[in-house]
Design an enzyme around this catalytic site. Structure first.
Site, PDB file in Angstrom:
ATOM      1  N   SER A  72       8.859  -7.455  -4.223  1.00  0.00           N
ATOM      2  CA  SER A  72       9.332  -8.323  -3.141  1.00  0.00           C
ATOM      3  C   SER A  72       8.613  -9.650  -3.262  1.00  0.00           C
ATOM      4  O   SER A  72       7.530  -9.750  -3.864  1.00  0.00           O
ATOM      5  CB  SER A  72       9.043  -7.704  -1.768  1.00  0.00           C
ATOM      6  OG  SER A  72       9.734  -6.501  -1.585  1.00  0.00           O
TER       7      SER A  72
ATOM      8  N   ASP B  39      -5.833  11.085   0.423  1.00  0.00           N
ATOM      9  CA  ASP B  39      -6.871  11.859  -0.259  1.00  0.00           C
ATOM     10  C   ASP B  39      -6.460  13.320  -0.315  1.00  0.00           C
ATOM     11  O   ASP B  39      -5.861  13.861   0.629  1.00  0.00           O
ATOM     12  CB  ASP B  39      -8.218  11.727   0.466  1.00  0.00           C
ATOM     13  CG  ASP B  39      -8.838  10.360   0.255  1.00  0.00           C
ATOM     14  OD1 ASP B  39      -9.143  10.043  -0.899  1.00  0.00           O
ATOM     15  OD2 ASP B  39      -8.991   9.611   1.231  1.00  0.00           O
TER      16      ASP B  39
END
Length: 689
Positions: free
Chosen positions: A217, A293
C-alpha cells in the site's frame, strides 16, 4: 443354465439400479428438505419492511457512486448497506460465509482451513454469549443494526441473487468479520505457521493455510511549507484485491447530524477505512510487527474439547466433520501438532470493538482529534498517514504491541503512545509504503522506540522511489504527487536492481545470452510499451516484495523466465502491455505497473506459469488525491480500476477502466447540487415498500 445366469445378472442389475435410484431420490428429497429448513429465516417482506424505519436518500452519480444522505447516522448506515448489497451482494455473502466459519459448508474442502481456525480461536463464543455487544456503545450497535437492516432489505428485493440460507445477516456477523480481518491483516496465520514450523524444525502446519491478503500500500502526505500553493496534499492508495470481498467499495456518506465522509469501504462494513472529509483524511498501509508468540505446553496443562465444521458433499447436503480443539486453563487457544501442544498468545485476542474506533476516526475534523482516538486503541496493526486542512500531517505505525518485558508469556500491551509516531517533520513529507518506520520522513531515519526489534526492519523500492521523487529542497505541487504515485521505475538502490546487476556480472551460459542482453538493455521501468519489462519483472519474481529477500539464484530464475517467455509468447521482449493485463470476463486491457513499483500491479502467477500472461488481481484499486488550501477542501480526485458494481448487466462494471489505464482521474463531487445534476439514479428505499 446360461439363460438362468443371464436372468440372475439382469435381476441383480435391476435391483442395483433400483437401490441407486432410491438413494438418489432420498438424497434429493433430503437436500430439498434441508434447503427448505435452512431458508425459513429468509423473509423478504419482513426485510423490506425495515426500510420504513429509515429516512435515507441514495443518489448515484455519473459513474454509479452512491451519495447517501440521511437525517442521522443510522439512516445513512441503512442506505450504505442497501447500496453495497445492490452493487456487491455476492461479495458480501462470500465474506459472511467465511466469518461464520461456514466456508467448507458452502465451498467444500477448500474452506476447511479457515473454518478450523475460527473454531480454534473461539471467535463466536463471546459473540453468542452477548459479551461483545455489552462492550460496545449503544450508538455503535444501532449503526451496525441499521447497516444489516439495509443489507437484508436489499436482499429481500433481489431474491434471485440472494442465497436464502444466509439471511438474515446480523450485526454479530459483522463483528466476527472485524475481529478476523484485523488478525489476517497483520499476518496472524503467516506468523503462526512460521513460529510453529521453526519450533518443529521445519515441519509444516497441516491444519492451516495462509489467507493471503494485499501485499502493499502507499500513503503520502505533504505539508503546506513544501508546496507552491501553501496546500496540504494527501494520497491514499491501499493495495487490495481488485475483485472480491476485499476490493474497495467507493461511497460518499452524509448525515444531517454531522457524519460526512468520502472514501473506501469494504463490502460488509458500515464504516470507512480510507478517504477524507472536508477537514481531514488519511491513508492506511499494512504493517506486520511481531504480534504473536507461540510456546510449548506440557500435555497435562491442555484441555481438549469437541469442535466440528460442517462439510459440503453435494449441493445442500452437508455432514458434520468432528475436529479436536484445545485450550489451556485460561481459555487461550492451543494448537496440537504431532503430539506437541503450542499455546497462542497474540495481539487482538478477544478484541471486537474495532468498528467503534473506525467510526470515531471517520468523524474526526482534525489530525489532533483523530489522533486522540488511538488513546484507547483497539486496532491490532496498520500504519497510517493523516493530514488536515490546517496543515498538520502525521504518521502512526500503529500496533497493539505486546509488552515483552517479562518474556513471551506477556499479558499486557505497551501504551498506545509507545509505538512509532511522527508529526509535522521538518522535511515536510511523510511516506508509508509498508516499509519500516525508519524510512518514513527520509530513508535510514533514526529515532528510538520501545522494542524496536519487534517492528519490520526492511525498506522497499516504493519507499526509495517516493523519497527520490519528493524529498530534498524542491517545492512540490499536486502534479508532483500524482506523477510520483504513477511511477513505474525500480530505484538503482533497490534490491531488485542490485539483484539483476549482480547476476549479470556473473558468467552467463550461452543458452541465456540473449536473455542477458534484453536485461542489460532494460531501463528498469514497467510502462506498457517497454520491451524489457516482461523478462525483467519475471526475473524479479525471485524477490519477496514484503521482505525484500531473495528466494532463488539469479541464473536459475533467468533460465525459468527465458523458457517461460520463449515457450508461451515466442519472444523474450514482448511489450509489457501485452503481458500485464487487467481482465474482466473476455475483456482485457494492457496496464503499466509491477510488484513494488508505486504504480503497483500484482498478478495471478498460475496464469503466468500456464500462459505467460500476467492477469492483474491486486494492487492499485480505488485510490485518491486530496488538496486542502487556505484552511478548506480545495479539490479531490479518485479512480477505480473497474467500476462501482460487479453486476453483469450494469453500465458501471468496467466503465472506469479506460481512465484508470490512462492515468486519468475523476473529480470528486461533494456538493449536493452538483451531484444531483449528474444523477443517474435516485433511490428512496422508504417509499418502495
Amino acid at each position: 443354465m446360461e439363460d438362468s445366469a443371464v436372468s440372475k445378472k439382469s435381476s441383480w442389475g435391476l435391483l442395483t439400479a433400483k437401490i441407486l435410484g432410491g438413494l438418489v431420490v432420498v438424497m434429493l428429497a433430503t437436500e430439498q428438505f434441508l434447503f427448505f429448513v435452512g431458508s425459513q429465516d429468509f423473509q423478504p417482506q419482513v426485510f423490506r419492511a425495515k426500510a420504513q424505519q429509515y429516512d435515507v436518500e441514495i443518489i448515484r452519480d455519473a459513474v454509479g457512486v452512491p451519495h447517501i444522505y440521511g437525517e442521522n447516522d443510522f439512516d445513512v448506515a441503512f442506505g450504505l448497506g442497501y447500496a453495497q448489497a445492490q452493487d456487491r451482494l455476492e461479495d458480501i455473502e462470500e465474506a459472511i460465509i467465511m466469518y461464520r466459519g461456514q466456508s467448507a459448508e458452502f465451498n467444500g474442502s477448500a474452506g476447511l482451513s479457515a473454518d478450523y481456525l475460527i473454531q480454534l480461536l473461539g471467535v463466536w463464543e463471546p459473540l453468542e454469549s452477548g459479551y461483545v455487544e455489552a462492550q460496545l456503545p449503544v450508538a455503535t450497535l444501532a449503526l451496525l443494526q441499521a447497516y444489516v437492516d439495509g443489507l437484508n432489505a436489499y436482499a429481500g428485493t433481489d431474491v434471485k441473487r440472494a442465497t436464502p440460507e444466509l439471511y438474515p445477516i446480523s450485526r454479530r456477523d459483522l463483528l466476527a468479520g472485524f475481529h478476523l480481518q484485523h488478525l489476517f491483516f497483520y499476518g496472524f496465520d503467516e506468523q503462526l505457521k512460521s513460529q510453529i514450523s521453526e519450533q518443529m524444525q521445519g515441519a509444516q502446519v497441516a491444519q492451516l493455510q495462509e489467507h493471503s491478503l494485499p501485499i502493499g500500500s502507499n500513503a503520502i502526505a505533504i505539508a503546506p511549507a513544501r508546496t507552491s500553493t501553501n496546500s496540504t496534499l494527501l494520497l491514499w492508495n491501499s493495495h487490495q484485491p481488485l475483485r472480491g470481498p476485499l476490493a474497495w467499495y467507493e461511497a460518499h456518506i452524509e448525515s444531517a447530524s454531522g457524519w460526512q465522509f468520502y472514501g473506501g469501504f469494504f463490502p460488509g462494513s458500515p464504516v470507512p477505512f480510507i478517504g477524507f472529509n472536508e477537514h481531514m483524511g488519511w491513508g492506511v498501509t499494512v504493517n506486520k510487527p511481531n504480534l504473536l508468540d507461540v510456546f510449548e505446553l506440557p500435555e497435562d496443562e491442555v484441555e481438549r474439547y469437541g469442535c466440528s465444521v460442517s462439510f459440503k458433499i453435494y449441493r445442500a447436503l452437508r455432514v458434520p466433520l468432528p475436529l479436536s480443539c484445545y485450550r489451556d486453563a485460561e481459555g487461550r487457544p492451543v494448537l496440537e501438532q504431532d503430539g506437541r501442544y503450542f499455546q497462542l498468545r497474540y495481539a487482538g485476542a478477544g478484541e471486537y470493538r474495532q468498528v467503534d474506533q473506525w467510526y470515531q476516526l471517520s468523524q474526526a475534523e482534525s489530525v489532533a482529534q483523530w489522533r486522540t482516538v488511538f488513546d484507547d486503541n483497539r486496532l491490532a496493526s496498520f500504519a497510517f498517514i493523516a493530514a488536515d486542512a490546517s496543515g498538520d500531517i502525521l504518521y502512526r505505525h500503529n500496533a497493539l504491541m505486546p509488552n515483552r518485558g517479562d518474556g513471551d508469556q506477556w499479558s499486557e500491551y505497551l501504551p498506545a503512545a509507545a509505538v512509532p509516531e511522527i508529526a509535522n517533520p521538518s522535511t515536510g513529507v511523510l511516506v508509508a509504503t509498508n516499509q519500516s518506520p525508519w524510512g518514513v520522513r527520509q530513508l535510514n531515519d533514526t529515532f528510538s522506540v520501545s522494542q524496536a526489534q519487534d517492528y519490520q526492519q526492511h525498506t522497499n523500492n516504493r519507499a526509495m522511489r517516493a523519497h527520490e521523487l519528493l524529498s530534498g529542497e524542491q517545492i512540490l505541487s499536486w502534479d508532483h504527487l500524482v506523477n510520483a504515485k504513477y511511477d513505474v521505475k525500480f530505484s538503482d538502490a533497490s534490491t531488485q536492481v542490485q539483484y539483476i546487476q549482480a547476476g549479470l556480472s556473473q558468467e552467463i551460459p550461452p543458452s541465456l545470452a540473449a536473455a542477458a542482453t534484453v536485461l542489460s538493455d532494460w531501463d528498469y521501468q514497467a510502462d506498457q510499451p517497454n520491451r524489457g519489462a516482461a523478462l525483467g519483472v519475471c526475473v524479479l519474481g525471485a524477490i519477496d516484495t514484503q521482505t525484500s529477500t531473495v528466494s532463488k539464484p539469479f541464473l536459475e530464475q533467468l533460465a525459468y523466465c527465458n523458457d517461460l517467455l520463449s515457450t508461451k509468447l515466442g519472444t523474450l521482449s514482448p511489450s509489457w502491455g501485452q503481458v500485464n493485463r487487467l481482465v474482466d470476463g473476455g475483456n482485457f486491457w494492457g496496464v503499466s505497473g509491477a510488484p513494488d513499483t508505486l504504480r503497483a500491479m500484482h498478478a495471478d502467477l498460475d496464469d503466468y506459469d500456464n500462459y505467460g500472461l500476467r492477469r492483474v488481481v491486486a494492487g492499485d484499486g480505488l485510490h485518491g488525491f486530496v488538496e486542502w488550501r487556505h484552511g478548506r477542501l480545495h479539490r479531490a480526485e479518485v479512480i477505480s480500476p473497474f467500476g462501482q458494481s460487479i453486476a453483469r448487466l450494469t453500465p458501471f462494471r468496467t466503465d472506469q477502466t479506460p481512465m484508470f489505464i490512462n492515468r486519468q482521474l475523476r473529480t470528486v463531487l461533494m456538493n449536493r447540487e452538483d451531484i444531483e445534476q449528474q444523477a443517474t439514479q435516485v433511490i428512496l428505499p422508504k417509499t418502495y415498500y
